[in-house]
Scaffold this motif. Structure first.
Motif, mmCIF file in Angstrom:
data_model
loop_
_atom_site.group_PDB
_atom_site.id
_atom_site.type_symbol
_atom_site.label_atom_id
_atom_site.label_comp_id
_atom_site.label_asym_id
_atom_site.label_seq_id
_atom_site.Cartn_x
_atom_site.Cartn_y
_atom_site.Cartn_z
ATOM 1 N N SER A 189 37.652 55.391 -5.921
ATOM 2 C CA SER A 189 36.316 55.762 -6.388
ATOM 3 C C SER A 189 36.245 55.820 -7.913
ATOM 4 O O SER A 189 35.192 55.533 -8.492
ATOM 5 C CB SER A 189 35.905 57.102 -5.785
ATOM 6 O OG SER A 189 36.874 58.107 -6.094
ATOM 7 N N SER A 192 35.188 52.683 -9.140
ATOM 8 C CA SER A 192 33.869 52.290 -8.608
ATOM 9 C C SER A 192 33.957 51.466 -7.326
ATOM 10 O O SER A 192 33.039 50.712 -6.999
ATOM 11 C CB SER A 192 33.063 51.509 -9.664
ATOM 12 O OG SER A 192 32.870 52.282 -10.819
ATOM 13 N N TRP A 193 35.063 51.617 -6.591
ATOM 14 C CA TRP A 193 35.185 50.939 -5.302
ATOM 15 C C TRP A 193 35.124 51.976 -4.185
ATOM 16 O O TRP A 193 35.848 52.969 -4.205
ATOM 17 C CB TRP A 193 36.505 50.163 -5.214
ATOM 18 C CG TRP A 193 36.585 48.999 -6.158
ATOM 19 C CD1 TRP A 193 37.254 48.939 -7.334
ATOM 20 C CD2 TRP A 193 35.959 47.725 -5.982
ATOM 21 N NE1 TRP A 193 37.102 47.701 -7.912
ATOM 22 C CE2 TRP A 193 36.299 46.930 -7.112
ATOM 23 C CE3 TRP A 193 35.147 47.168 -4.992
ATOM 24 C CZ2 TRP A 193 35.859 45.626 -7.258
ATOM 25 C CZ3 TRP A 193 34.714 45.863 -5.148
ATOM 26 C CH2 TRP A 193 35.060 45.105 -6.265
ATOM 27 N N THR A 194 34.252 51.748 -3.200
ATOM 28 C CA THR A 194 34.048 52.677 -2.086
ATOM 29 C C THR A 194 34.717 52.133 -0.834
ATOM 30 O O THR A 194 34.483 50.972 -0.457
ATOM 31 C CB THR A 194 32.548 52.882 -1.815
ATOM 32 O OG1 THR A 194 31.925 53.372 -3.010
ATOM 33 C CG2 THR A 194 32.346 53.878 -0.683
ATOM 34 N N GLN A 196 35.224 51.261 2.837
ATOM 35 C CA GLN A 196 34.295 50.989 3.931
ATOM 36 C C GLN A 196 34.937 51.149 5.309
ATOM 37 O O GLN A 196 34.250 51.464 6.284
ATOM 38 C CB GLN A 196 33.732 49.563 3.800
ATOM 39 C CG GLN A 196 32.931 49.331 2.541
ATOM 40 C CD GLN A 196 31.692 50.214 2.482
ATOM 41 O OE1 GLN A 196 31.092 50.523 3.504
ATOM 42 N NE2 GLN A 196 31.317 50.637 1.282
ATOM 43 N N TYR A 213 36.954 47.479 0.760
ATOM 44 C CA TYR A 213 36.179 48.274 -0.194
ATOM 45 C C TYR A 213 35.016 47.430 -0.726
ATOM 46 O O TYR A 213 35.074 46.194 -0.715
ATOM 47 C CB TYR A 213 37.048 48.698 -1.381
ATOM 48 C CG TYR A 213 38.214 49.605 -1.056
ATOM 49 C CD1 TYR A 213 38.190 50.960 -1.401
ATOM 50 C CD2 TYR A 213 39.352 49.109 -0.429
ATOM 51 C CE1 TYR A 213 39.271 51.783 -1.121
ATOM 52 C CE2 TYR A 213 40.430 49.927 -0.142
ATOM 53 C CZ TYR A 213 40.394 51.266 -0.498
ATOM 54 O OH TYR A 213 41.461 52.076 -0.216
ATOM 55 N N SER A 214 33.979 48.107 -1.209
ATOM 56 C CA SER A 214 32.865 47.416 -1.861
ATOM 57 C C SER A 214 32.400 48.259 -3.043
ATOM 58 O O SER A 214 32.715 49.448 -3.146
ATOM 59 C CB SER A 214 31.715 47.193 -0.879
ATOM 60 O OG SER A 214 31.162 48.431 -0.462
ATOM 61 N N ASN A 215 31.637 47.634 -3.952
ATOM 62 C CA ASN A 215 31.075 48.371 -5.083
ATOM 63 C C ASN A 215 29.554 48.234 -5.087
ATOM 64 O O ASN A 215 28.961 47.583 -4.220
ATOM 65 C CB ASN A 215 31.682 47.901 -6.406
ATOM 66 C CG ASN A 215 31.372 46.438 -6.711
ATOM 67 O OD1 ASN A 215 30.520 45.817 -6.063
ATOM 68 N ND2 ASN A 215 32.060 45.870 -7.686
ATOM 69 N N SER A 216 28.930 48.856 -6.053
ATOM 70 C CA SER A 216 27.462 48.879 -6.099
ATOM 71 C C SER A 216 26.862 47.510 -6.365
ATOM 72 O O SER A 216 25.675 47.287 -6.114
ATOM 73 C CB SER A 216 26.999 49.869 -7.176
ATOM 74 O OG SER A 216 27.540 49.517 -8.443
ATOM 75 N N ASP A 217 27.654 46.581 -6.882
ATOM 76 C CA ASP A 217 27.167 45.222 -7.141
ATOM 77 C C ASP A 217 27.253 44.325 -5.905
ATOM 78 O O ASP A 217 26.863 43.153 -5.966
ATOM 79 C CB ASP A 217 27.968 44.575 -8.279
ATOM 80 C CG ASP A 217 27.762 45.299 -9.609
ATOM 81 O OD1 ASP A 217 26.652 45.835 -9.805
ATOM 82 O OD2 ASP A 217 28.699 45.329 -10.422
ATOM 83 N N GLY A 218 27.792 44.855 -4.815
ATOM 84 C CA GLY A 218 27.931 44.048 -3.611
ATOM 85 C C GLY A 218 29.224 43.264 -3.538
ATOM 86 O O GLY A 218 29.419 42.484 -2.600
ATOM 87 N N ASP A 219 30.124 43.454 -4.517
ATOM 88 C CA ASP A 219 31.422 42.775 -4.464
ATOM 89 C C ASP A 219 32.314 43.437 -3.418
ATOM 90 O O ASP A 219 32.170 44.630 -3.117
ATOM 91 C CB ASP A 219 32.107 42.828 -5.833
ATOM 92 C CG ASP A 219 31.338 42.049 -6.890
ATOM 93 O OD1 ASP A 219 30.718 41.028 -6.522
ATOM 94 O OD2 ASP A 219 31.347 42.465 -8.063
#
Length: 279
Positions: A189, A192-194, A196, A213-219
């Motif tokens: 976190s 900036s990786w969440t 999933q 994992y994903s981030n707010s940019d959709g990566d």
């Protein structure tokens, strides 16, 4: 009509997916799916496996025929002896009964979606260790498979995992049993990786655990790991790029790891080092 109740549950659900059931059998199986959680989970795994197998088959069928094969076919000379003069062997006609034909169709269907189904199974860790000791490591196939699954994740962002991050205890016990490798889910976190959730894939025909994992940019990034002897000539934290996918590989204590993510992510190597200390 074959009595499905005499077959294993996997075969019954496979027949349901393949449309090889009568209306009465369909109604009976749908009632069981509505009331039996285990049957419902197995049905979902079989369905995902069948979908994955069909997609892989479609990809293979889209590949062009090699030019060398086309030339070989065109250059083949016809037989010198006329076919009519050759001794004709008596033809044996096989006329399978209805139940035999259905049983054969079920077997072929199960084999065709075997990759997807294996992702939902949990083999014994000792059996995995024996297979690992006897099977030679193929690093290229392992990385190619991880890359292919990473592309699949990118194309289906709404269906990233088999077990969501909210079921942390199940992820831990499931992957440890299926892969035979103890691990911890890294907290990324701060980067900036969440997290999933997790899934099991195949790498060079062997089970591989995958944390997504994903981030707010959709990566999307994934950490893949499998029980493995030290591959020859392998450098820790070796970075490679395959088209739009960046890969960082390393090895530690009998386990091989791959971090896969966008090739444009400049900090992928540093992130891999952070993961190696946390996992």
């Amino acid at each position: 009509m074959l009595d499905l109740r005499k077959l294993p549950l996997e075969a019954q659900l496979t027949a349901l997916l393949d449309g090889e059931v009568s209306p009465e059998q369909r109604h009976e199986l749908e009632q069981r799916l509505a009331s039996d959680d285990n049957a419902r989970r197995l049905h979902e795994k079989l369905r995902h496996g069948a979908d994955f197998g069909r997609r892989r088959l479609d990809d293979v069928l889209k590949e062009p025929v090699p030019l060398a094969l086309v030339r070989s076919i065109k250059s083949t000379q016809p037989p010198k002896t006329p076919i009519a003069q050759r001794a004709m062997r008596p033809q044996v006609k096989l006329a399978p009964s209805g139940p035999q034909a259905l049983a054969a169709a079920l077997i072929l269907f199960v084999v065709g979606c075997g990759i997807g189904y294996f992702a939902g199974t949990t083999p014994d860790a000792d059996e995995i260790a024996t297979t690992t000791a006897t099977a030679p490591a193929n690093t290229n196939d392992w990385l190619s498979d991880v890359t292919a699954y990473q592309r699949l994740l990118i194309r289906q962002p709404r269906h990233l995992v088999e077990v969501p991050a909210s079921q942390a205890e199940e992820i831990s016990s499931w992957l440890t049993t299926a892969i035979g490798v103890p691990f911890r889910v890294p907290d990324l976190s701060a980067e900036s990786w969440t997290f999933q959730g997790a899934r099991v894939i195949l790498g060079d025909n062997r089970p591989v655990g995958q944390l997504v994992y994903s981030n707010s940019d959709g990566d999307i990034i994934s950490i893949s790991f499998r029980k493995d002897a030290q591959p020859p000539e392998t450098d820790d934290f070796k970075e490679t790029i395959k088209d739009e996918i960046g890969l960082v590989t390393w090895h530690n204590s009998g386990t091989s790891y791959v971090l896969a993510g966008p090739s444009a992510e400049a900090a992928l190597g540093q992130l891999a080092m952070r993961i190696a200390t946390a996992i």
